[in-house]
Design a protein around this motif. Structure first.
Motif, PDB file in Angstrom:
ATOM      1  N   SER A 138       0.833  -1.207   0.000  1.00 30.38           N
ATOM      2  CA  SER A 138       0.000   0.000   0.000  1.00 30.38           C
ATOM      3  C   SER A 138       0.863   1.252   0.000  1.00 30.38           C
ATOM      4  O   SER A 138       0.623   2.199  -0.763  1.00 30.38           O
ATOM      5  N   HIS A 197      -7.954   2.079   3.988  1.00 31.55           N
ATOM      6  CA  HIS A 197      -7.078   2.121   5.167  1.00 31.55           C
ATOM      7  C   HIS A 197      -7.559   1.171   6.268  1.00 31.55           C
ATOM      8  O   HIS A 197      -6.782   0.386   6.801  1.00 31.55           O
ATOM      9  N   PHE A 241      -0.493   1.523   7.922  1.00 32.90           N
ATOM     10  CA  PHE A 241      -1.289   0.840   6.906  1.00 32.90           C
ATOM     11  C   PHE A 241      -1.319  -0.667   7.128  1.00 32.90           C
ATOM     12  O   PHE A 241      -1.480  -1.444   6.190  1.00 32.90           O
ATOM     13  N   SER A 246      -4.587  -2.099   6.027  1.00 32.67           N
ATOM     14  CA  SER A 246      -5.039  -1.637   4.711  1.00 32.67           C
ATOM     15  C   SER A 246      -5.169  -2.815   3.745  1.00 32.67           C
ATOM     16  O   SER A 246      -4.582  -3.880   3.941  1.00 32.67           O
TER      17      SER A 246
END
Length: 426
Positions: free
Chosen positions: A112, A182, A203, A206
């Motif tokens: 991410s 997120h 993250f 995520s």
């Protein structure tokens, strides 16, 4: 021809272990070593440096200092780059203690962050891996986090809340535009840089989706920020979950308290599912309308990000900034652009790399490694420093009171191009 003598180094910046013949070294006794060569030589032969690497006081090219935070699976330490002298935050994970699910989360976190390039998202500089540990070298945000700030100083004024929330909104929109959800937005993960710029961090929960309508089924994040659909143990869409958490964040900022409070998770679940909260009367009407539009139990009725961008409460805030393309995170960009094709900022980065001793050969030998390369780490740190020095990372400004919200509500869409069969509005 004299035979080449292979020399192997754990910290070699190339994939090849072949070095020039010893005769060539004798022919250039007067050549001064570059800072990069001095550092790599020191890491391979200096006893004190080798000891620091062994005990963890050094990680790659980074000198580690004290601990500045900790999480469920990691510790965060302050460090600085031995060449550039820039401060960084290093997230340390013990690989031997990571189960399969945590390993997948870590892989998604790295993926991410590699896909995001935004002034309000914490940057990933480098990933360093040893047999027992994994180190994520991150941007250092020295201004603390939003949760600590509110718990120690109380609620934030509405003008300041606008500036903070606008930056969170800008970061989340960038994530969703890149199909990244997120799933752990909370005050502890909203950091401040030293120049008061907001940085969304962590993250670990995520995930990447193929489309924003893709259904997810994993309960993630902190219960006080969890959307009602997460408590129903059903599949859910990612964007509305992030939007709900933003509504809780905004409520926390302007009131200093959480909208849903309970001493146990089951009671908290009941409060969230009921959607019952009380807004103090001293919160301005435009802010109340925004919170009410976000904290709707039904995801389909919840505000979308574009609606939030155009809401009356945020209209006076000028926070739109161009987002650079992600390919600029790769130092290969300097070579692929060709001579005369780099802008002034990129040219300054190239010169800074040369002064440290990073050559085109170093960059070529480390391509396709993304963040798992010390060359990429040096490049990203210098690039980020140049951008900060040029003022690209600063808090947005409030331009003034909007006199006619209905007329000015189109300001949020001033960069869009609207078309129809009959005309084009730009």
């Amino acid at each position: 021809m004299s035979p080449q003598v292979p020399r192997h180094s754990l910290y070699s910046l190339t994939d090849s272990s072949d070095c020039g013949p010893e005769k060539e070294e004798e022919e250039e006794p007067s050549r001064r070593l570059t800072p990069l060569e001095n550092l790599t030589l020191d890491m391979c032969h200096n006893e004190n440096t080798i000891k620091e690497l062994t005990v963890g006081r050094r990680v790659g090219f980074y000198k580690v200092r004290g601990e500045i935070g900790c999480g469920n699976f990691s510790k965060v330490k302050l460090a600085f780059h031995a060449l550039t002298k820039d401060k960084v935050a290093i997230k340390v994970l013990d690989k031997l203690r990571l189960d399969l699910q945590t390993q997948r989360m870590l892989s998604r976190e790295i993926s991410s962050m590699e896909s995001l390039f935004h002034p309000n998202v914490v940057r990933l500089y480098e990933v360093v891996e040893t047999p027992s540990r994994l180190y994520l070298v991150l941007e250092y945000a020295g201004g603390g986090d939003l949760h600590s700030r509110i718990t120690s100083q109380g609620k934030i004024s509405e003008p300041e809340s606008k500036i903070v929330f606008a930056q969170i909104l800008s970061a989340v929109k960038h994530m969703h535009d890149n199909n990244i959800i997120h799933r752990d937005l909370k005050a502890e993960n909203v950091l401040f840089s030293c120049n008061a710029c907001v940085k969304v961090a962590d993250f670990g929960f995520s995930t990447r989706v193929s489309t924003n309508n893709q259904m997810l089924d994993t309960f993630c994040g902190s219960p006080p920020y969890a959307a009602p659909e997460l408590f129903k143990d059903e599949s859910y869409m990612g964007p509305p979950v992030d939007v709900w958490a933003m509504g809780v964040l905004l409520f926390f900022m302007v009131t200093g308290t959480m909208p849903f409070r309970a001493d146990t998770v089951p009671r908290l679940r009941r409060c969230v599912l009921e959607g019952a909260y009380v807004l103090p009367i001293w919160v301005s009407a435009p802010c109340q309308r925004l919170i009410q539009g976000i904290l709707k139990p039904e995801p389909s009725e919840r505000y979308a990000l574009d609606q939030m961008l155009g809401c009356e409460w945020l209209l006076p805030v000028e926070f739109f900034r161009p987002v650079p393309p992600t390919y600029r995170l790769n130092p290969m960009h300097l070579l692929e652009s060709g001579p005369g094709r780099l802008n002034q900022e990129e040219e300054e980065v190239r010169v800074a790399l040369q002064e440290l001793g990073v050559t085109e050969e170093h960059i070529l030998n480390n391509q396709s490694k993304n963040s798992r390369s010390p060359v990429t780490g040096i490049y990203r740190i210098i690039l980020h420093r140049m951008q900060r020095n040029k003022g690209t990372e600063r808090a947005p400004m409030i331009t003034g009171v909007v006199k006619d919200p209905k007329r000015d509500s189109l300001r949020a869409y001033r960069n869009l191009r609207h078309t129809s069969k009959l005309c084009v509005l730009s």
